[in-house]
Design an enzyme around this catalytic site. Structure first.
Site, PDB file in Angstrom:
ATOM      1  N   GLU A 181      21.564 -35.990 -17.149  1.00 31.83           N
ATOM      2  CA  GLU A 181      20.816 -37.106 -18.147  1.00 31.83           C
ATOM      3  C   GLU A 181      21.516 -36.621 -19.489  1.00 31.83           C
ATOM      4  OE1 GLU A 181      16.550 -36.403 -18.499  1.00 31.83           O
ATOM      5  OE2 GLU A 181      16.629 -38.395 -19.552  1.00 31.83           O
TER       6      GLU A 181
ATOM      7  N   CYS B 160      14.009 -39.404 -17.967  1.00 35.18           N
ATOM      8  CA  CYS B 160      13.373 -40.492 -18.676  1.00 35.18           C
ATOM      9  C   CYS B 160      14.400 -41.616 -19.391  1.00 35.18           C
ATOM     10  CB  CYS B 160      12.505 -39.817 -19.844  1.00 35.18           C
ATOM     11  SG  CYS B 160      11.089 -39.084 -19.185  1.00 35.18           S
TER      12      CYS B 160
ATOM     13  N   ASN C 214      12.339 -43.844 -12.719  1.00 33.85           N
ATOM     14  CA  ASN C 214      12.251 -42.130 -12.637  1.00 33.85           C
ATOM     15  C   ASN C 214      10.862 -41.566 -12.696  1.00 33.85           C
ATOM     16  OD1 ASN C 214      13.104 -39.531 -13.389  1.00 33.85           O
ATOM     17  ND2 ASN C 214      12.254 -39.757 -15.539  1.00 33.85           N
ATOM     18  N   GLU C 215      10.209 -41.115 -13.552  1.00 38.89           N
ATOM     19  CA  GLU C 215       8.776 -40.615 -13.412  1.00 38.89           C
ATOM     20  C   GLU C 215       7.820 -41.659 -13.748  1.00 38.89           C
ATOM     21  OE1 GLU C 215       8.640 -37.521 -16.126  1.00 38.89           O
ATOM     22  OE2 GLU C 215       9.027 -35.973 -14.694  1.00 38.89           O
TER      23      GLU C 215
HETATM   24  O1  AHR Z   1      14.508 -33.316 -17.795  1.00 40.30           O
HETATM   25  C1  AHR Z   1      13.916 -33.596 -18.935  1.00 40.30           C
HETATM   26  C2  AHR Z   1      12.805 -34.636 -18.614  1.00 40.30           C
HETATM   27  O2  AHR Z   1      11.561 -34.290 -17.727  1.00 40.30           O
HETATM   28  C3  AHR Z   1      13.282 -35.838 -17.682  1.00 40.30           C
HETATM   29  O3  AHR Z   1      13.865 -37.009 -18.527  1.00 40.30           O
HETATM   30  C4  AHR Z   1      12.143 -36.366 -17.181  1.00 40.30           C
HETATM   31  O4  AHR Z   1      12.208 -37.088 -15.913  1.00 40.30           O
HETATM   32  C5  AHR Z   1      10.962 -35.227 -17.282  1.00 40.30           C
HETATM   33  O5  AHR Z   1       9.860 -35.553 -17.567  1.00 40.30           O
END
Ligand code: AHR
Length: 652
Positions: A44, A238, A369-370
Site C-alpha cells: 500500500e 484503505c 478493501n475493509e
Molecule cells: O495496513 C494499514 C491499514 O490497515 C490498511 O490500509 C487498512 O486496510 C487497515 O485498516
C-alpha cells in the site's frame, strides 16, 4: 505476551533447564496441498511506500499538482513574482499546472530548489537523469543548470540543458554524483533573460531495479524478491477506498505516460494527528503497469483490489448509488482487459504500447478493501455477477470488514459463505497474546466452501494505529506461532500477507511495518524474516505433526507445522518455541524410510523479546544456518529459547 513471560518464570522457578517431548510426524499422511500463493505481500502507498520509497523518483511534486503548487520547492535568488503557477486545464486536463519563471534583464540566475522526499539519497559513481518538459517564449533561448547539492552544501554533480523552442519539449541529460549523501537536494538554475515554462521536473537514479529508466528502487525490490512471495496485493488497503469517492484509487489514472497520470492527495497525509505528512501525494509513477511488471519480475501472482463503490467507512463512508455503479464495475472489467486482453482490445492495446504485449495472466481480484455492512453485499453481488458473466475464471476476494470477530465480521462471514464466496479476506491487527491464542483459529473452519485470505495482519506491541508499536521480536515470534496455524490449515487458508509492507524512517504514518528504509538503505524487521522463512520454506503438502496426538499449538510453549516438498523430497518443519528455555525434543518420523542423515536448520531468535532491527543494526535478528547429521527415524533436536527453527530433513 503473558504466556511467554509465564513460561519463562516457571522454568526459572522450577529450575528445569531442559524439557523433553516426543513429537510425531506422519510423513506419509498428507493432509492437504499448500497453495503456491500461500505466503505473499501486501503493498500500500502508506509511509512513503510508493512516492519517496519504491518509486525511485527523487523530485517531490515534480508537476506542481500538490494542493500547494510550490510545496517541496524553494525559490532562490528571486521573489515569488518571478515564479508563476499557470494552469492549462483545457490542453492538459490530467496535469494542468506548470511553473513559469521570468528572468529579467540583468537579473541574477533564479533557482528552484527541490527538497526531495525528506532529502534525496544519492550515491557516489551512480548516474542520474535530469529531465523536464520546457519551453521558452518565442525567439528566446535559455539555459537551465541542474545542481545536485549535498547536506553540507557541496556540489555533488551538475549539468545543464539548453531550452530552445516555444513548444513544449522534453529535455534529458545525464550526470554522475561524485559522493554519497543521504540528504541531498537538487536546484534548477534559470539563466539569461528569458521566460521559461517548466513541468514534470524529474531526477532519476540509473541504478533502478533491472536498470529500468524511471523505475523502482533496487534494494527495496530485492528485499521483496528475496521473500519469493506467492502474490502481491496492491494497491492496499484503505487507499483503495479513499477518504471519499473522489479520492479513491482509480487504476486508469495510473497507466499510460507518467505525465498523464493524475496526481491526487494521499489519503494517509493528514489522517493521524501524531504523524502529519501534508506533503504526501500520489504521483502514480508506480501505477498498475509497473505493479503487474513487478509481480511478474519476482514470480508473484498479481492480486489487485478495486474500489467497490464505497469510500473508507472510517472517513466519509460515502457510497455510490447502485444506479451509478456501472463506472466502477466497468473499471473492474477493464482492469482484467488491461492485464489479460488481446492487443486488439482497448486496454490490451495500451498494455502492449507500454511495453508488455504478452498478457499478465491475472487470475484473481479483490472487490473492496475493509468494507462492511449490507451495502457492501449489495454492491459485491452486482460486481460478481457482471465480472463472472464475462470472466468466469476470475476468483474473487471478498471483504469481511476490519476485524476478525464481532458483529460486522459475523454478519459478513455468514452471508459470504452462504453466497459461496471464493475467498474471504480477514484482517487482524491484534496483540501478540491474540496471535498466540489464535493459533488454532482455523482448525475448526469448514474444509469445504470459501477459502480464507489472511489479507492483513501484524502483532501490535501497543495498540492498533499507535505510533508506539514496535517491530520487536516478541511480535514477530507470536506471528510465527500463529502462522504455523495458517500453514497447518492450508486446506482453508490459501493466502496470507503481513501489513503494511514499507515505511520510510522519516515519513511514516503507521507502525509496525515489514520493511523500513531511509533514502539510502533498507532493512528487514524480525517480522520480515519470519515471513521470509515461511515463504521460502513453503513445501507442497501439509503433513501432521503432533504432541500427545494433538496439533502443536501452545502445549509446552511450542507451536509447529510440518510439510513435505515433493520437488526436493524433503520434510520441512517449522517449530516455534515461545518460552525462555531451550527445548530438547525427540521427533519421530513415521511412514518413511530415511536414507540420508543430512539435516539443515535455520534459526531465527533472540533472548531479548524487545529486540528490533534498525538501519544501524539491520541484522540484530536474522536467520542463522546450521547443518547436522543424524541417521534414522528418531531425530533429536534442540530449540533455542524464543526462536523459530526451520528444519529440512532430506527424505531420499
Ligand atoms: O495496513 C494499514 C491499514 O490497515 C490498511 O490500509 C487498512 O486496510 C487497515 O485498516
Amino acid at each position: 505476551m503473558k504466556k511467554l513471560m509465564t513460561a519463562l518464570t516457571l522454568s526459572v522457578v522450577c529450575g528445569f533447564g531442559i524439557a523433553q517431548n516426543k513429537l510425531v510426524v506422519e510423513v506419509d499422511k498428507p493432509v492437504c496441498k499448500i497453495q503456491p500463493t500461500m505466503w505473499g505481500v501486501f503493498f500500500e502507498d502508506i509511509n512513503f511506500g510508493a512516492d519517496g520509497g519504491l518509486y525511485a523518483e527523487l523530485i517531490k511534486n515534480r508537476s506542481f499538482e500538490f494542493t500547494k503548487p510550490l510545496m517541496g520547492w524553494e525559490v532562490l535568488n528571486g521573489i515569488n513574482e518571478n515564479v508563476l503557477i499557470l494552469n492549462r486545464v483545457k490542453e492538459n486536463p490530467k496535469n494542468p499546472r506548470f511553473a513559469q519563471i521570468v528572468i529579467k534583464n540583468g537579473q541574477k540566475p533564479l533557482g528552484l530548489s527541490n527538497e526531495g522526499f525528506r532529502g534525496m539519497g544519492v550515491k557516489q559513481g551512480i548516474g542520474y537523469t535530469f529531465s523536464l518538459q520546457a519551453k521558452v517564449k518565442g525567439g528566446e533561448k535559455g539555459v537551465i543548470k541542474g545542481e545536485l547539492i549535498g547536506a553540507d552544501g557541496k556540489i555533488l554533480g551538475s549539468t545543464s540543458v539548453e531550452i530552445t523552442g516555444s513548444d513544449w519539449n522534453t529535455y534529458k541529460v545525464d550526470f554522475v554524483s561524485n559522493a554519497t549523501d543521504l540528504k541531498a537536494h537538487f536546484v534548477l538554475w534559470f539563466e539569461g533573460q528569458a521566460t521559461y515554462d517548466v513541468d514534470m521536473i524529474s531526477l532519476f537514479p540509473h541504478d533502478t531495479w533491472k536498470g529500468r529508466p524511471g523505475g523502482l528502487r533496487k534494494d527495496l525490490v530485492q528485499l521483496l524478491a528475496d521473500m519469493k512471495p506467492g502474490f502481491i496485493r496492491f494497491p492496499g488497503g484503505c487507499i483503495v477506498e479513499g477518504r471519499n469517492l473522489a479520492n479513491r484509487y482509480q487504476w486508469k489514472n495510473t497507466v499510460g505516460p507518467v505525465d498523464q497520470r493524475q496526481v491526487i492527495m494521499n489519503r494517509w497525509n493528514t489522517e493521524f494527528a501524531h504523524k502529519q505528512t501534508p506533503d504526501y501525494f500520489q504521483s502514480f509513477g508506480l501505477g498498475f503497469y509497473e505493479y503487474f511488471q513487478l509481480a511478474e519480475d519476482i514470480g508473484a501472482e498479481p492480486l489487485p483490489i478495486i474500489n467497490c463503490g464505497m469510500a473508507c467507512q472510517f472517513n466519509s463512508a460515502e457510497t455510490v448509488d447502485t444506479s451509478d455503479l456501472g463506472t466502477y464495475v466497468q473499471d473492474a472489467l477493464d482492469l482484467i482487459e488491461f492485464a489479460n486482453g488481446e492487443l486488439n482490445t482497448k486496454w490490451g492495446r495500451l498494455r502492449g504500447k507500454m511495453g508488455h504485449p504478452a498478457p499478465f495472466n491475472l487470475k484473481m481480484m479483490g472487490i473492496g478493501n475493509e468494507n462492511w455492512g449490507p451495502q457492501y453485499l449489495t454492491r459485491l453481488k452486482i460486481f460478481t455477477a457482471a465480472v463472472h458473466d464475462r470472466y468466469p475464471d476470475i476468483k474473487f476476494i471478498n471483504s469481511s470488514g476490519t476485524d476478525p470477530s464481532g458483529d460486522r465480521f459475523d454478519f459478513l462471514n455468514t452471508r459470504l459463505r452462504e453466497m459461496h464466496a471464493d475467498i474471504i479476506d480477514e484482517h487482524y491487527y491484534r496483540s501478540s497474546d491474540w496471535f498466540l491464542a489464535n493459533a488454532r483459529r482455523y482448525d475448526k473452519y469448514p474444509r469445504n466452501g470459501s477459502k480464507v485470505f489472511a489479507g492483513e495482519y501484524a502483532a501490535q506491541s501497543d495498540k492498533i494505529a499507535s505510533p508506539d508499536n514496535k517491530n520487536n521480536w516478541q511480535c514477530a515470534l507470536s506471528e510465527a506461532a500463529f502462522m504455523t496455524g495458517l500453514e497447518r490449515n492450508a486446506a482453508v487458508v490459501s493466502m496470507a500477507s503481513y501489513a503494511p509492507l514499507f515505511a520510510h524512517v522519516d515519513a511514516w504514518q503507521w507502525t509496525p511495518d515489514l520493511i523500513w528504509f531511509d533514502n539510502l538503505k533498507a532493512y528487514g524487521t524480525p517480522n520480515y524474516y519470519v515471513q521470509k522463512l515461511f515463504s521460502t520454506n513453503k513445501g507442497t503438502e501439509v503433513v501432521p505433526i503432533t504432541l500427545n496426538n494433538d496439533a502443536i499449538a501452545g502445549q509446552d510453549s511450542l507451536y509447529a507445522t510440518a510439510c513435505v516438498d515433493e520437488h526436493s523430497k524433503e520434510l520441512i518443519l517449522k517449530i516455534v518455541n515461545v518460552s525462555g528455555v531451550q527445548k530438547h525434543e525427540q521427533i519421530d518420523l513415521e511412514g518413511v524410510k530415511r536414507t540420508s542423515s543430512f539435516i539443515k536448520l535455520t534459526i531465527l531468535g533472540s533472548d531479548n523479546l524487545q529486540q528490533c532491527n534498525s538501519i544501524q543494526n539491520p541484522s540484530a535478528i536474522a536467520p542463522v544456518n546450521q547443518q547436522i547429521d543424524q541417521k534414522g527415524n528418531q531425530v533429536k533436536l534442540d530449540f533455542a529459547p524464543y526462536s523459530l527453527t526451520v528444519v529440512h530433513i532430506v527424505l531420499k
